[in-house]
Design a protein around this motif. Structure first.
Motif, short mmCIF file in Angstrom:
data_model
loop_
_atom_site.label_atom_id
_atom_site.label_comp_id
_atom_site.label_asym_id
_atom_site.label_seq_id
_atom_site.Cartn_x
_atom_site.Cartn_y
_atom_site.Cartn_z
N LEU A 107 0.85 -1.20 0.00
CA LEU A 107 0.00 0.00 0.00
C LEU A 107 0.88 1.25 0.00
N VAL A 123 -8.61 -0.15 -9.73
CA VAL A 123 -7.71 -1.29 -9.85
C VAL A 123 -8.31 -2.28 -10.84
N LYS A 178 -6.70 -2.91 0.07
CA LYS A 178 -6.99 -1.73 -0.75
C LYS A 178 -8.44 -1.29 -0.53
N CYS A 207 -9.53 2.38 1.04
CA CYS A 207 -10.49 3.26 0.37
C CYS A 207 -11.65 3.61 1.31
#
Length: 142
Positions: A79, A95, A104, A108
């Motif tokens: 990350l 992505v 991820k 977010c």
């Protein structure tokens, strides 16, 4: 084009048409900011230094017309873009399916960023590409 800010992150060492198609699709969501991984981080994650330096990769990515701004990621680890996300405050993080991870998704959520997961679809008439497969075919030593 939307005024939303879109963020993507990756190595982009062996730039190919698949990357350009990914940037083109991601840019349809708004102004695309691309973060390329630092040389040291890629070396740590992949066990080998990238073929192209971070400055070369930033230059090449930034030259693609779909990219609003290319940057070098500031962090380390999987990350490596986490602090950059906090600073940029994008509306959307994009992505491919093979790049999706729960970490991820969590990052977010923590930052109030919409996560968009794309299928890997090549530009019409072009073959599907992946950097890993291309490197094997070219017999890169990594």
């Amino acid at each position: 084009m939307s005024d939303k800010i879109v963020m993507v992150s990756g190595c982009y060492d062996l730039l190919h048409a698949g990357h350009v198609a990914f940037f083109k699709t991601a840019a349809q969501f708004g102004k695309l900011h691309v973060y390329v991984g630092q040389d040291q981080n890629i070396k740590q994650l992949k066990g080998k230094a990238p073929y192209f330096s971070q400055d070369e990769r930033k230059y090449m990515v930034g030259a693609i017309r779909y990219v609003e701004k290319a940057n070098i990621g500031s962090g380390f680890g999987m990350l490596d873009f986490a602090d950059d996300m906090k600073q940029l405050k994008p509306d959307i993080f994009v992505v491919n399916h093979d790049g999706f991870t729960e970490s991820k998704k969590q990052l977010c959520e923590e930052n109030g960023v919409e996560l968009v997961v794309l299928d890997r679809i090549p530009e019409e008439g072009l073959p599907a590409r992946s950097s890993s497969d291309s490197k094997k075919e070219l017999k890169f030593p990594y």
